[in-house]
Write an enzyme that holds these catalytic residues in place. Sequence first.
Site, PDB file in Angstrom:
ATOM      1  N   TYR A 146     -19.715 -13.021  15.722  1.00 45.63           N
ATOM      2  CA  TYR A 146     -20.076 -12.930  14.307  1.00 45.63           C
ATOM      3  C   TYR A 146     -21.259 -11.983  14.177  1.00 45.63           C
ATOM      4  CZ  TYR A 146     -21.889 -14.195   9.693  1.00 45.63           C
ATOM      5  OH  TYR A 146     -22.349 -14.139   8.407  1.00 45.63           O
ATOM      6  N   GLU A 170     -20.765  -8.058   6.368  1.00 49.06           N
ATOM      7  CA  GLU A 170     -20.390  -9.104   7.323  1.00 49.06           C
ATOM      8  C   GLU A 170     -19.123  -8.723   8.077  1.00 49.06           C
ATOM      9  OE1 GLU A 170     -20.416 -13.722   6.660  1.00 49.06           O
ATOM     10  OE2 GLU A 170     -18.387 -12.994   6.213  1.00 49.06           O
TER      11      GLU A 170
END
Length: 392
Positions: free
Chosen positions: A113, A201
Amino acid sequence: MNVHEYQAKDVFRKYGIPVPKGTPLMEPGGAKAAAQKLIDETGSEVVVVKAQIHAGGRGKAGGVKVVKGAAAAQAAADEIYGKTLVTHQTGPEGKKVQRLLVEQGVGIDRELYLALVLDRETRRVVVMASTEGGVEIEEVADKAPEKILKIWVDPTVGLAPYQARQLGYGLGLSGNAFKQFGKLLGQMEKLFMQEDCSQVEINPLIVTTDERVLALDAKLNFDDNADFRHKEWGDWRDMSEEHAVEVEAHESGLSYVQLDGNIGCLVNGAGLAMATMDIIKHCGGEPANFLDVGGGASREAVKTAFKIILTSPSVKGIFVNIFGGIAQCDTIAAGVIAATEELGLKVPLVVRLEGTNVELGRKLLAESGLAITPAATMGDGAHKVVELVKGA
Protein backbone atom coordinates in the site's frame (compact mmCIF):
# COMPACT_ATOMS: atom_id res chain seq x y z
CA MET A 1 -13.14 15.85 -6.83
CA ASN A 2 -12.73 12.12 -7.45
CA VAL A 3 -12.04 10.45 -10.80
CA HIS A 4 -12.32 6.87 -12.00
CA GLU A 5 -9.44 4.40 -11.82
CA TYR A 6 -8.81 4.47 -15.56
CA GLN A 7 -8.64 8.28 -15.51
CA ALA A 8 -6.23 8.23 -12.59
CA LYS A 9 -4.04 5.75 -14.47
CA ASP A 10 -3.95 8.07 -17.48
CA VAL A 11 -2.52 10.74 -15.16
CA PHE A 12 -0.07 8.18 -13.74
CA ARG A 13 1.19 7.43 -17.23
CA LYS A 14 1.74 11.15 -17.81
CA TYR A 15 4.15 11.15 -14.85
CA GLY A 16 5.90 7.91 -15.74
CA ILE A 17 4.28 5.82 -13.00
CA PRO A 18 4.03 2.25 -14.34
CA VAL A 19 0.52 0.81 -14.67
CA PRO A 20 -0.90 -2.23 -16.50
CA LYS A 21 -2.20 -1.90 -20.05
CA GLY A 22 -5.94 -1.43 -20.22
CA THR A 23 -8.95 -0.16 -22.15
CA PRO A 24 -11.88 1.75 -20.59
CA LEU A 25 -15.39 1.00 -21.84
CA MET A 26 -18.58 3.03 -21.55
CA GLU A 27 -20.67 -0.07 -22.33
CA PRO A 28 -19.88 -3.79 -22.16
CA GLY A 29 -20.10 -4.62 -25.87
CA GLY A 30 -16.43 -3.99 -26.65
CA ALA A 31 -14.98 -6.14 -23.87
CA LYS A 32 -14.14 -9.13 -26.06
CA ALA A 33 -12.24 -7.04 -28.61
CA ALA A 34 -10.44 -5.10 -25.86
CA ALA A 35 -9.43 -8.32 -24.13
CA GLN A 36 -8.21 -9.92 -27.36
CA LYS A 37 -6.06 -6.87 -28.10
CA LEU A 38 -4.42 -7.17 -24.67
CA ILE A 39 -3.87 -10.91 -25.16
CA ASP A 40 -2.20 -10.27 -28.53
CA GLU A 41 0.02 -7.53 -27.08
CA THR A 42 1.06 -9.28 -23.85
CA GLY A 43 0.99 -12.92 -24.86
CA SER A 44 -1.00 -13.78 -21.74
CA GLU A 45 -4.57 -15.10 -21.71
CA VAL A 46 -5.24 -13.65 -18.25
CA VAL A 47 -7.45 -10.54 -18.30
CA VAL A 48 -9.04 -8.51 -15.51
CA VAL A 49 -12.45 -6.84 -15.89
CA LYS A 50 -13.05 -4.05 -13.36
CA ALA A 51 -16.11 -2.02 -12.45
CA GLN A 52 -15.43 1.73 -12.48
CA ILE A 53 -17.16 3.46 -9.56
CA HIS A 54 -16.00 6.10 -7.07
CA ALA A 55 -15.63 3.67 -4.16
CA GLY A 56 -13.25 1.12 -2.75
CA GLY A 57 -14.06 -2.50 -1.96
CA ARG A 58 -15.14 -3.33 -5.51
CA GLY A 59 -13.52 -6.76 -5.48
CA LYS A 60 -15.39 -7.96 -2.40
CA ALA A 61 -18.65 -6.70 -3.94
CA GLY A 62 -18.14 -8.69 -7.14
CA GLY A 63 -16.92 -5.78 -9.25
CA VAL A 64 -13.53 -7.25 -10.23
CA LYS A 65 -13.21 -10.48 -12.24
CA VAL A 66 -9.95 -12.22 -13.21
CA VAL A 67 -10.66 -14.40 -16.25
CA LYS A 68 -8.86 -16.32 -18.97
CA GLY A 69 -9.58 -15.56 -22.61
CA ALA A 70 -11.52 -12.92 -24.55
CA ALA A 71 -14.86 -14.76 -24.41
CA ALA A 72 -14.65 -15.03 -20.63
CA ALA A 73 -13.82 -11.31 -20.44
CA GLN A 74 -16.98 -10.51 -22.38
CA ALA A 75 -19.05 -12.69 -20.07
CA ALA A 76 -17.56 -10.94 -17.03
CA ALA A 77 -18.25 -7.51 -18.51
CA ASP A 78 -21.87 -8.45 -19.20
CA GLU A 79 -22.21 -9.64 -15.61
CA ILE A 80 -20.66 -6.56 -13.97
CA TYR A 81 -22.09 -3.78 -16.15
CA GLY A 82 -25.32 -2.36 -14.75
CA LYS A 83 -24.85 -4.14 -11.44
CA THR A 84 -25.28 -2.14 -8.21
CA LEU A 85 -22.24 -2.61 -6.02
CA VAL A 86 -22.59 -2.13 -2.27
CA THR A 87 -19.28 -1.58 -0.49
CA HIS A 88 -18.10 -0.06 2.78
CA GLN A 89 -17.73 3.28 0.95
CA THR A 90 -20.97 3.40 -1.06
CA GLY A 91 -23.47 3.13 1.76
CA PRO A 92 -26.43 0.74 1.63
CA GLU A 93 -27.79 2.29 -1.58
CA GLY A 94 -24.66 1.22 -3.50
CA LYS A 95 -23.47 2.50 -6.87
CA LYS A 96 -24.54 1.35 -10.31
CA VAL A 97 -21.71 0.30 -12.64
CA GLN A 98 -21.81 2.35 -15.85
CA ARG A 99 -18.16 2.13 -16.89
CA LEU A 100 -15.66 -0.72 -17.10
CA LEU A 101 -11.91 -1.21 -17.39
CA VAL A 102 -10.51 -4.24 -19.23
CA GLU A 103 -6.91 -4.71 -18.14
CA GLN A 104 -4.02 -7.12 -18.61
CA GLY A 105 -3.40 -9.69 -15.90
CA VAL A 106 0.01 -9.61 -14.21
CA GLY A 107 1.93 -12.06 -12.06
CA ILE A 108 1.89 -10.80 -8.47
CA ASP A 109 4.65 -11.61 -5.99
CA ARG A 110 3.76 -9.04 -3.27
CA GLU A 111 1.01 -6.49 -2.61
CA LEU A 112 1.83 -3.20 -0.89
CA TYR A 113 0.00 0.00 0.00
CA LEU A 114 1.28 3.49 -0.86
CA ALA A 115 -0.40 6.88 -0.62
CA LEU A 116 0.28 10.59 -0.34
CA VAL A 117 -2.37 12.56 1.52
CA LEU A 118 -2.64 16.00 3.07
CA ASP A 119 -2.13 15.91 6.83
CA ARG A 120 -4.01 18.99 8.04
CA GLU A 121 -2.71 18.66 11.59
CA THR A 122 0.94 19.07 10.56
CA ARG A 123 0.11 21.08 7.42
CA ARG A 124 2.31 18.79 5.39
CA VAL A 125 1.95 15.97 2.90
CA VAL A 126 2.34 12.61 4.60
CA VAL A 127 3.48 9.50 2.74
CA MET A 128 1.89 6.32 4.08
CA ALA A 129 3.11 2.85 3.15
CA SER A 130 2.33 -0.63 4.34
CA THR A 131 3.13 -4.24 3.57
CA GLU A 132 -0.60 -4.89 3.93
CA GLY A 133 -1.66 -3.95 0.42
CA GLY A 134 -4.92 -5.00 -1.20
CA VAL A 135 -7.08 -4.52 1.91
CA GLU A 136 -8.81 -1.50 3.41
CA ILE A 137 -6.15 0.68 5.02
CA GLU A 138 -8.70 1.68 7.69
CA GLU A 139 -8.82 -1.96 8.77
CA VAL A 140 -5.02 -2.09 9.02
CA ALA A 141 -4.94 1.17 10.98
CA ASP A 142 -7.49 -0.23 13.44
CA LYS A 143 -6.07 -3.73 13.93
CA ALA A 144 -2.34 -3.35 13.20
CA PRO A 145 -1.34 0.36 13.18
CA GLU A 146 2.32 -0.56 13.56
CA LYS A 147 2.24 -1.89 9.99
CA ILE A 148 1.62 1.60 8.56
CA LEU A 149 4.85 3.49 7.88
CA LYS A 150 4.68 7.29 7.69
CA ILE A 151 7.03 10.07 6.65
CA TRP A 152 6.22 13.77 6.37
CA VAL A 153 7.43 15.84 3.42
CA ASP A 154 9.10 19.18 4.18
CA PRO A 155 7.38 21.67 1.83
CA THR A 156 10.58 23.70 1.46
CA VAL A 157 12.74 20.86 0.10
CA GLY A 158 10.27 18.19 -0.97
CA LEU A 159 10.66 14.45 -0.59
CA ALA A 160 14.28 13.67 0.33
CA PRO A 161 16.03 10.63 -1.22
CA TYR A 162 16.80 9.21 2.22
CA GLN A 163 13.05 9.22 3.03
CA ALA A 164 12.28 7.16 -0.08
CA ARG A 165 15.04 4.72 0.89
CA GLN A 166 13.68 4.57 4.44
CA LEU A 167 10.24 3.54 3.18
CA GLY A 168 11.68 1.08 0.66
CA TYR A 169 13.68 -0.68 3.35
CA GLY A 170 10.68 -0.59 5.68
CA LEU A 171 8.62 -2.41 3.05
CA GLY A 172 11.31 -5.05 2.68
CA LEU A 173 12.17 -4.17 -0.92
CA SER A 174 15.52 -4.96 -2.48
CA GLY A 175 17.31 -5.07 -5.80
CA ASN A 176 15.50 -3.79 -8.88
CA ALA A 177 12.19 -3.40 -7.04
CA PHE A 178 13.87 -1.14 -4.46
CA LYS A 179 15.30 1.13 -7.18
CA GLN A 180 11.97 1.32 -9.04
CA PHE A 181 10.11 2.13 -5.81
CA GLY A 182 12.26 5.20 -5.14
CA LYS A 183 11.67 6.53 -8.66
CA LEU A 184 7.92 5.82 -8.49
CA LEU A 185 7.57 7.59 -5.15
CA GLY A 186 9.36 10.67 -6.50
CA GLN A 187 6.96 10.78 -9.47
CA MET A 188 3.98 10.41 -7.14
CA GLU A 189 5.11 13.45 -5.16
CA LYS A 190 5.55 15.43 -8.38
CA LEU A 191 2.05 14.44 -9.52
CA PHE A 192 0.58 15.36 -6.13
CA MET A 193 2.02 18.87 -6.26
CA GLN A 194 1.59 19.73 -9.92
CA GLU A 195 -1.94 18.35 -10.27
CA ASP A 196 -3.23 19.98 -7.05
CA CYS A 197 -4.18 16.72 -5.36
CA SER A 198 -5.39 16.09 -1.86
CA GLN A 199 -4.81 12.34 -2.19
CA VAL A 200 -2.81 10.01 -4.44
CA GLU A 201 -3.28 6.35 -3.52
CA ILE A 202 -2.09 3.03 -4.93
CA ASN A 203 -3.71 -0.03 -3.39
CA PRO A 204 -2.29 -2.40 -4.19
CA LEU A 205 1.15 -1.39 -5.37
CA ILE A 206 2.52 -4.72 -6.54
CA VAL A 207 5.91 -6.27 -6.99
CA THR A 208 5.57 -8.59 -9.98
CA THR A 209 7.11 -12.02 -10.32
CA ASP A 210 9.78 -10.47 -12.58
CA GLU A 211 10.66 -7.79 -9.93
CA ARG A 212 8.81 -4.83 -11.43
CA VAL A 213 6.90 -2.33 -9.31
CA LEU A 214 3.45 -1.62 -10.76
CA ALA A 215 0.40 0.44 -9.71
CA LEU A 216 -2.33 -2.18 -9.98
CA ASP A 217 -4.96 0.31 -8.80
CA ALA A 218 -5.02 4.11 -8.74
CA LYS A 219 -7.02 6.67 -6.82
CA LEU A 220 -6.79 10.44 -7.19
CA ASN A 221 -8.64 13.13 -5.30
CA PHE A 222 -8.23 16.71 -6.46
CA ASP A 223 -8.55 19.90 -4.41
CA ASP A 224 -11.67 21.64 -5.74
CA ASN A 225 -10.19 25.02 -4.76
CA ALA A 226 -7.72 24.64 -7.65
CA ASP A 227 -10.31 23.97 -10.36
CA PHE A 228 -9.61 27.35 -12.00
CA ARG A 229 -6.16 26.00 -12.90
CA HIS A 230 -7.46 22.74 -14.38
CA LYS A 231 -10.04 23.19 -17.11
CA GLU A 232 -9.65 19.48 -17.95
CA TRP A 233 -11.36 18.52 -14.68
CA GLY A 234 -14.69 19.46 -16.18
CA ASP A 235 -14.26 16.70 -18.79
CA TRP A 236 -13.20 14.14 -16.18
CA ARG A 237 -16.11 14.71 -13.83
CA ASP A 238 -18.70 11.92 -13.76
CA MET A 239 -21.87 13.54 -12.42
CA SER A 240 -23.61 10.16 -12.12
CA GLU A 241 -21.15 9.31 -9.33
CA GLU A 242 -21.92 12.44 -7.33
CA HIS A 243 -24.83 13.22 -5.04
CA ALA A 244 -27.51 14.93 -7.13
CA VAL A 245 -28.21 17.56 -4.48
CA GLU A 246 -24.51 18.42 -4.15
CA VAL A 247 -24.31 18.83 -7.93
CA GLU A 248 -27.32 21.18 -7.87
CA ALA A 249 -25.73 23.20 -5.05
CA HIS A 250 -22.45 23.47 -6.94
CA GLU A 251 -24.26 24.70 -10.04
CA SER A 252 -26.03 27.31 -7.87
CA GLY A 253 -22.74 28.59 -6.47
CA LEU A 254 -23.28 27.07 -3.01
CA SER A 255 -20.86 24.91 -1.04
CA TYR A 256 -22.91 21.98 0.25
CA VAL A 257 -22.09 18.59 1.74
CA GLN A 258 -24.85 16.30 2.99
CA LEU A 259 -24.30 14.69 6.41
CA ASP A 260 -26.18 12.18 8.56
CA GLY A 261 -27.78 14.48 11.16
CA ASN A 262 -31.21 16.11 11.41
CA ILE A 263 -30.46 19.84 11.87
CA GLY A 264 -30.04 21.76 8.63
CA CYS A 265 -27.43 24.55 8.65
CA LEU A 266 -27.52 27.67 6.49
CA VAL A 267 -24.44 29.81 7.11
CA ASN A 268 -22.30 32.35 5.27
CA GLY A 269 -18.59 31.62 5.36
CA ALA A 270 -16.85 28.25 5.53
CA GLY A 271 -15.21 28.88 8.90
CA LEU A 272 -18.47 29.98 10.48
CA ALA A 273 -20.22 26.98 8.93
CA MET A 274 -17.69 24.60 10.52
CA ALA A 275 -18.06 26.36 13.87
CA THR A 276 -21.85 26.15 13.59
CA MET A 277 -21.72 22.39 13.07
CA ASP A 278 -19.37 22.05 16.04
CA ILE A 279 -21.61 24.05 18.37
CA ILE A 280 -24.70 22.09 17.30
CA LYS A 281 -22.91 18.88 18.29
CA HIS A 282 -21.71 20.53 21.51
CA CYS A 283 -25.36 21.25 22.36
CA GLY A 284 -26.32 17.62 21.76
CA GLY A 285 -27.58 17.84 18.17
CA GLU A 286 -26.37 16.45 14.84
CA PRO A 287 -25.86 18.68 11.78
CA ALA A 288 -27.55 17.45 8.59
CA ASN A 289 -25.26 19.35 6.24
CA PHE A 290 -22.47 21.78 5.64
CA LEU A 291 -23.81 24.73 3.64
CA ASP A 292 -21.97 27.95 2.90
CA VAL A 293 -24.04 30.47 0.93
CA GLY A 294 -21.00 32.72 0.51
CA GLY A 295 -20.07 36.18 1.66
CA GLY A 296 -22.26 37.96 -0.87
CA ALA A 297 -25.36 35.82 -0.42
CA SER A 298 -28.46 37.10 -2.23
CA ARG A 299 -32.14 36.62 -1.50
CA GLU A 300 -32.36 34.02 -4.29
CA ALA A 301 -29.31 32.15 -2.97
CA VAL A 302 -30.98 31.87 0.44
CA LYS A 303 -34.16 30.49 -1.11
CA THR A 304 -32.16 27.95 -3.12
CA ALA A 305 -30.25 26.96 0.01
CA PHE A 306 -33.51 26.26 1.86
CA LYS A 307 -34.75 24.08 -1.00
CA ILE A 308 -31.49 22.09 -1.02
CA ILE A 309 -31.51 21.60 2.76
CA LEU A 310 -35.09 20.33 2.68
CA THR A 311 -34.36 17.71 0.02
CA SER A 312 -33.12 15.57 2.91
CA PRO A 313 -36.09 13.89 4.64
CA SER A 314 -34.03 13.58 7.83
CA VAL A 315 -34.02 17.36 8.42
CA LYS A 316 -36.18 18.13 11.47
CA GLY A 317 -35.06 21.71 12.08
CA ILE A 318 -33.00 24.48 10.48
CA PHE A 319 -30.48 26.87 12.00
CA VAL A 320 -29.66 30.01 10.00
CA ASN A 321 -26.47 31.58 11.33
CA ILE A 322 -25.42 34.75 9.49
CA PHE A 323 -22.68 37.27 10.16
CA GLY A 324 -23.38 40.15 7.79
CA GLY A 325 -20.30 41.70 6.28
CA ILE A 326 -20.63 41.86 2.53
CA ALA A 327 -23.93 40.00 2.87
CA GLN A 328 -26.45 42.31 4.54
CA CYS A 329 -28.72 40.99 7.27
CA ASP A 330 -31.87 42.53 5.80
CA THR A 331 -31.22 40.78 2.47
CA ILE A 332 -30.77 37.46 4.27
CA ALA A 333 -33.92 38.06 6.31
CA ALA A 334 -35.92 38.76 3.15
CA GLY A 335 -34.64 35.52 1.65
CA VAL A 336 -35.53 33.56 4.78
CA ILE A 337 -39.06 34.99 4.78
CA ALA A 338 -39.57 34.30 1.07
CA ALA A 339 -38.30 30.74 1.40
CA THR A 340 -40.42 30.04 4.48
CA GLU A 341 -43.58 31.29 2.74
CA GLU A 342 -42.87 29.68 -0.64
CA LEU A 343 -41.87 26.28 0.72
CA GLY A 344 -44.50 26.14 3.45
CA LEU A 345 -41.84 25.32 6.04
CA LYS A 346 -43.06 22.77 8.57
CA VAL A 347 -39.92 22.26 10.68
CA PRO A 348 -38.64 24.58 13.47
CA LEU A 349 -36.53 27.48 12.19
CA VAL A 350 -34.03 29.39 14.33
CA VAL A 351 -32.30 32.49 12.93
CA ARG A 352 -29.31 34.32 14.34
CA LEU A 353 -28.30 37.53 12.57
CA GLU A 354 -25.37 39.79 13.34
CA GLY A 355 -23.52 42.49 11.39
CA THR A 356 -24.52 44.91 8.62
CA ASN A 357 -28.16 46.08 8.82
CA VAL A 358 -28.81 43.64 11.66
CA GLU A 359 -31.59 45.68 13.28
CA LEU A 360 -33.45 45.98 10.01
CA GLY A 361 -33.07 42.27 9.42
CA ARG A 362 -34.36 41.36 12.86
CA LYS A 363 -37.31 43.77 12.40
CA LEU A 364 -38.28 42.07 9.12
CA LEU A 365 -38.27 38.65 10.77
CA ALA A 366 -40.21 39.85 13.82
CA GLU A 367 -42.91 41.50 11.70
CA SER A 368 -43.24 38.61 9.22
CA GLY A 369 -45.82 36.79 11.31
CA LEU A 370 -43.99 33.52 10.63
CA ALA A 371 -42.93 30.90 13.18
CA ILE A 372 -39.29 31.99 13.23
CA THR A 373 -37.38 31.72 16.51
CA PRO A 374 -34.80 34.50 16.92
CA ALA A 375 -31.44 33.90 18.60
CA ALA A 376 -29.14 36.50 20.15
CA THR A 377 -25.90 34.54 19.75
CA MET A 378 -24.58 31.49 17.93
CA GLY A 379 -24.63 29.47 21.15
CA ASP A 380 -28.17 30.61 21.92
CA GLY A 381 -29.30 29.62 18.42
CA ALA A 382 -27.68 26.19 18.55
CA HIS A 383 -29.24 25.48 21.95
CA LYS A 384 -32.68 26.58 20.78
CA VAL A 385 -32.71 24.56 17.55
CA VAL A 386 -31.53 21.41 19.35
CA GLU A 387 -34.24 21.78 21.98
CA LEU A 388 -36.93 22.47 19.36
CA VAL A 389 -35.93 19.41 17.33
CA LYS A 390 -35.88 17.20 20.42
CA GLY A 391 -39.24 18.59 21.47
CA ALA A 392 -40.74 17.94 18.05
